[in-house]
Design a protein around this motif. Structure first.
Motif, PDB file in Angstrom:
ATOM      1  N   VAL A  10       0.858  -1.282  -0.007  1.00 15.24           N
ATOM      2  CA  VAL A  10      -0.030   0.031  -0.142  1.00 15.24           C
ATOM      3  C   VAL A  10       0.799   1.257  -0.010  1.00 15.24           C
ATOM      4  CG1 VAL A  10      -0.114   0.182   2.494  1.00 15.24           C
ATOM      5  CG2 VAL A  10      -1.941   0.922   1.159  1.00 15.24           C
ATOM      6  N   LEU A  11       2.096   1.081   0.466  1.00 19.24           N
ATOM      7  CA  LEU A  11       2.858   2.460   0.581  1.00 19.24           C
ATOM      8  C   LEU A  11       3.871   2.379  -0.256  1.00 19.24           C
ATOM      9  CD1 LEU A  11       3.193   2.940   4.579  1.00 19.24           C
ATOM     10  CD2 LEU A  11       1.613   4.132   3.017  1.00 19.24           C
ATOM     11  N   ALA A  12       3.870   1.499  -1.413  1.00 17.55           N
ATOM     12  CA  ALA A  12       4.807   1.288  -2.503  1.00 17.55           C
ATOM     13  C   ALA A  12       5.170   2.629  -3.182  1.00 17.55           C
ATOM     14  CB  ALA A  12       4.594   0.139  -3.431  1.00 17.55           C
ATOM     15  N   GLY A  13       4.116   3.326  -3.446  1.00 24.43           N
ATOM     16  CA  GLY A  13       4.106   4.673  -4.262  1.00 24.43           C
ATOM     17  C   GLY A  13       4.560   5.943  -3.540  1.00 24.43           C
ATOM     18  N   MET A  14       4.724   5.694  -2.346  1.00 23.09           N
ATOM     19  CA  MET A  14       4.993   7.020  -1.393  1.00 23.09           C
ATOM     20  C   MET A  14       6.206   6.601  -0.546  1.00 23.09           C
ATOM     21  SD  MET A  14       0.982   7.567   0.359  1.00 23.09           S
ATOM     22  CE  MET A  14       1.837   8.809   1.071  1.00 23.09           C
ATOM     23  N   ALA A  15       7.181   7.076  -1.115  1.00 17.71           N
ATOM     24  CA  ALA A  15       8.624   7.120  -0.455  1.00 17.71           C
ATOM     25  C   ALA A  15       8.753   5.653   0.264  1.00 17.71           C
ATOM     26  CB  ALA A  15       8.758   8.483   0.703  1.00 17.71           C
ATOM     27  N   TYR A  16       8.605   4.747  -0.501  1.00 15.89           N
ATOM     28  CA  TYR A  16       8.480   3.321   0.216  1.00 15.89           C
ATOM     29  C   TYR A  16       9.975   3.045   0.988  1.00 15.89           C
ATOM     30  CZ  TYR A  16       7.553  -1.406   0.750  1.00 15.89           C
ATOM     31  OH  TYR A  16       7.489  -2.926   1.449  1.00 15.89           O
ATOM     32  N   HIS A  17      11.000   3.636   0.594  1.00 16.87           N
ATOM     33  CA  HIS A  17      12.122   3.511   1.231  1.00 16.87           C
ATOM     34  C   HIS A  17      12.277   4.314   2.385  1.00 16.87           C
ATOM     35  CE1 HIS A  17      13.156   0.587  -1.863  1.00 16.87           C
ATOM     36  NE2 HIS A  17      12.856   1.532  -2.802  1.00 16.87           N
ATOM     37  N   GLY A  18      11.408   5.056   2.882  1.00 14.84           N
ATOM     38  CA  GLY A  18      11.709   5.740   3.835  1.00 14.84           C
ATOM     39  C   GLY A  18      11.804   7.390   3.802  1.00 14.84           C
ATOM     40  N   ILE A  19      11.514   7.921   4.886  1.00 12.87           N
ATOM     41  CA  ILE A  19      11.734   9.311   4.944  1.00 12.87           C
ATOM     42  C   ILE A  19      12.675   9.650   6.188  1.00 12.87           C
ATOM     43  CG2 ILE A  19      10.600  11.747   5.634  1.00 12.87           C
ATOM     44  CD1 ILE A  19       8.246  10.650   4.111  1.00 12.87           C
ATOM     45  N   SER A  20      13.885  10.250   6.079  1.00 12.66           N
ATOM     46  CA  SER A  20      14.807  10.633   7.275  1.00 12.66           C
ATOM     47  C   SER A  20      14.953  12.281   7.376  1.00 12.66           C
ATOM     48  CB  SER A  20      15.957  10.036   6.960  1.00 12.66           C
ATOM     49  OG  SER A  20      15.996   8.644   7.026  1.00 12.66           O
ATOM     50  N   GLY A  21      15.056  12.569   8.453  1.00 10.49           N
ATOM     51  CA  GLY A  21      15.153  13.928   8.853  1.00 10.49           C
ATOM     52  C   GLY A  21      15.019  14.377  10.005  1.00 10.49           C
ATOM     53  N   SER A  22      15.722  15.581  10.588  1.00 13.86           N
ATOM     54  CA  SER A  22      15.280  15.793  11.964  1.00 13.86           C
ATOM     55  C   SER A  22      15.516  14.897  13.004  1.00 13.86           C
ATOM     56  CB  SER A  22      14.309  16.923  12.103  1.00 13.86           C
ATOM     57  OG  SER A  22      13.048  16.051  11.968  1.00 13.86           O
ATOM     58  N   GLY A  23      16.312  13.961  12.716  1.00 17.59           N
ATOM     59  CA  GLY A  23      16.278  12.771  13.888  1.00 17.59           C
ATOM     60  C   GLY A  23      15.199  12.011  14.002  1.00 17.59           C
ATOM     61  N   VAL A  24      14.450  11.889  12.882  1.00 17.72           N
ATOM     62  CA  VAL A  24      13.344  10.718  12.655  1.00 17.72           C
ATOM     63  C   VAL A  24      13.371  10.092  11.427  1.00 17.72           C
ATOM     64  CG1 VAL A  24      10.946  10.686  12.441  1.00 17.72           C
ATOM     65  CG2 VAL A  24      11.808  12.330  14.011  1.00 17.72           C
ATOM     66  N   ARG A  25      13.314   8.717  11.316  1.00 20.76           N
ATOM     67  CA  ARG A  25      13.176   8.050  10.274  1.00 20.76           C
ATOM     68  C   ARG A  25      11.776   7.381  10.030  1.00 20.76           C
ATOM     69  NH1 ARG A  25      15.039   5.920   5.938  1.00 20.76           N
ATOM     70  NH2 ARG A  25      15.019   3.303   5.510  1.00 20.76           N
ATOM     71  N   LEU A  26      10.874   7.612   9.129  1.00 24.09           N
ATOM     72  CA  LEU A  26       9.609   6.890   8.770  1.00 24.09           C
ATOM     73  C   LEU A  26       9.988   5.540   7.805  1.00 24.09           C
ATOM     74  CD1 LEU A  26       7.289   9.958   8.368  1.00 24.09           C
ATOM     75  CD2 LEU A  26       7.905   8.403  10.527  1.00 24.09           C
ATOM     76  N   GLU A  27       9.477   4.555   7.788  1.00 21.28           N
ATOM     77  CA  GLU A  27       9.853   3.420   7.151  1.00 21.28           C
ATOM     78  C   GLU A  27       8.516   2.545   6.913  1.00 21.28           C
ATOM     79  OE1 GLU A  27      13.098  -0.187   7.150  1.00 21.28           O
ATOM     80  OE2 GLU A  27      12.945   0.895   8.956  1.00 21.28           O
ATOM     81  N   ALA A  28       8.305   2.229   5.734  1.00 16.78           N
ATOM     82  CA  ALA A  28       7.097   1.265   5.516  1.00 16.78           C
ATOM     83  C   ALA A  28       7.712  -0.029   5.741  1.00 16.78           C
ATOM     84  CB  ALA A  28       6.763   1.398   4.060  1.00 16.78           C
ATOM     85  N   LEU A  29       7.161  -0.640   6.644  1.00 17.07           N
ATOM     86  CA  LEU A  29       7.515  -2.112   7.170  1.00 17.07           C
ATOM     87  C   LEU A  29       7.328  -3.123   5.977  1.00 17.07           C
ATOM     88  CD1 LEU A  29       7.633  -1.777  10.900  1.00 17.07           C
ATOM     89  CD2 LEU A  29       9.551  -1.496   9.554  1.00 17.07           C
ATOM     90  N   PRO A  30       7.745  -4.240   6.098  1.00 14.44           N
ATOM     91  CA  PRO A  30       7.251  -5.270   5.170  1.00 14.44           C
ATOM     92  C   PRO A  30       6.047  -5.875   5.457  1.00 14.44           C
ATOM     93  CG  PRO A  30       9.510  -5.783   5.843  1.00 14.44           C
ATOM     94  CD  PRO A  30       9.056  -4.644   6.738  1.00 14.44           C
ATOM     95  N   GLU A  31       5.096  -5.988   4.476  1.00 18.96           N
ATOM     96  CA  GLU A  31       3.710  -6.563   4.567  1.00 18.96           C
ATOM     97  C   GLU A  31       3.892  -8.023   4.801  1.00 18.96           C
ATOM     98  OE1 GLU A  31       0.719  -4.843   1.934  1.00 18.96           O
ATOM     99  OE2 GLU A  31       1.470  -3.013   2.262  1.00 18.96           O
ATOM    100  N   GLY A  32       4.215  -8.613   6.051  1.00 20.55           N
ATOM    101  CA  GLY A  32       4.328  -9.761   6.048  1.00 20.55           C
ATOM    102  C   GLY A  32       3.409 -10.666   6.771  1.00 20.55           C
ATOM    103  N   HIS A  33       3.004 -10.893   8.085  1.00 23.41           N
ATOM    104  CA  HIS A  33       1.933 -11.324   8.628  1.00 23.41           C
ATOM    105  C   HIS A  33       1.479 -10.608   9.768  1.00 23.41           C
ATOM    106  CE1 HIS A  33       4.908 -13.747  10.826  1.00 23.41           C
ATOM    107  NE2 HIS A  33       4.206 -13.562  11.771  1.00 23.41           N
ATOM    108  N   LEU A  34       0.245 -10.544   9.893  1.00 27.47           N
ATOM    109  CA  LEU A  34      -0.389  -9.978  11.345  1.00 27.47           C
ATOM    110  C   LEU A  34      -1.566 -10.774  11.547  1.00 27.47           C
ATOM    111  CD1 LEU A  34      -0.160  -7.443  13.236  1.00 27.47           C
ATOM    112  CD2 LEU A  34      -2.072  -6.649  11.893  1.00 27.47           C
ATOM    113  N   LEU A  35      -1.299 -11.671  12.816  1.00 25.60           N
ATOM    114  CA  LEU A  35      -2.682 -12.331  13.098  1.00 25.60           C
ATOM    115  C   LEU A  35      -3.318 -11.851  14.400  1.00 25.60           C
ATOM    116  CD1 LEU A  35      -0.827 -16.010  12.991  1.00 25.60           C
ATOM    117  CD2 LEU A  35      -2.055 -14.840  11.310  1.00 25.60           C
ATOM    118  N   HIS A  36      -4.614 -11.784  14.280  1.00 24.00           N
ATOM    119  CA  HIS A  36      -5.271 -11.190  15.737  1.00 24.00           C
ATOM    120  C   HIS A  36      -5.650 -12.660  16.344  1.00 24.00           C
ATOM    121  CE1 HIS A  36      -8.620  -8.087  17.129  1.00 24.00           C
ATOM    122  NE2 HIS A  36      -7.811  -8.744  18.191  1.00 24.00           N
TER     123      HIS A  36
END
Length: 181
Positions: A10-36
């Motif tokens: 879902v975040l592939a088209g949006m800076a998928y490799h992350g955003i870095s700056g001002s001491g912060v890094r945002l990163e789209a994590l792998p869409e592996g698995h999530l079980l409830h």
């Protein structure tokens, strides 16, 4: 007959490799698995069953009363989930949320300050230690926040809101950078 559409993160088209700056890094994590997982099972017993079913690298996050999210970077293997479901019969129910939720990493020395702009959860290391999680709001979005390290967090959001959360986090990071300049 057309081929079925391919899965696109879902975040592939949006800076998928992350955003870095001002001491912060945002990163789209792998869409592996999530079980409830819902039920009257203790986290230690759940952890043991996860290892037996092939989810040894997964983490358990409290998601509410007798509810946990089991998250990991590896794609879901149907035989593994079948094994887990069989092992938890009578103790808990398992629902695959892998395609319905997205995980975003927020890290860096200013990560806590960034997240404090969007949520009222006290993210101080002594109050919210590593491994701790909370269901909360970030702005207007329902999010689970998990501390994954001293200066790192993982946010889990419904897939349809992932781009909105990413935009909000990027905007908060940009505002923080302007404020510190």
């Amino acid at each position: 007959m057309r081929d079925l559409p391919h899965h696109r993160p879902v975040l592939a088209g949006m800076a998928y490799h992350g955003i870095s700056g001002s001491g912060v890094r945002l990163e789209a994590l792998p869409e592996g698995h999530l079980l409830h997982v819902l039920g009257a099972i203790e986290p230690t017993a759940l952890a043991a069953e996860l290892v037996k079913a092939g989810f040894a690298k997964s983490s358990i996050r409290k998601a509410g009363f007798r509810q946990w999210f089991v998250a990991g970077d590896e794609p879901l293997v149907p035989a593994s989930i079948d094994s887990l479901v069989a092992a938890l019969v009578g103790k808990a129910f398992v629902m695959d949320q892998s395609h319905g939720r997205v995980r975003i990493g927020v890290s860096g020395r200013s990560s806590r300050a960034l997240l404090s702009r969007g949520t009222a959860v006290d993210l101080d290391l002594f109050v919210f230690p590593e491994g701790h999680s909370a269901m909360t709001m970030v702005g207007h979005l329902s999010v689970q926040i998990v501390r994954t390290g001293d200066d790192s967090f993982e946010l889990t959001v419904l897939r349809s809101f992932a781009e909105s959360l990413w935009d909000d986090l990027a905007h908060m990071a940009a505002s923080a950078e302007k404020d510190s300049a």
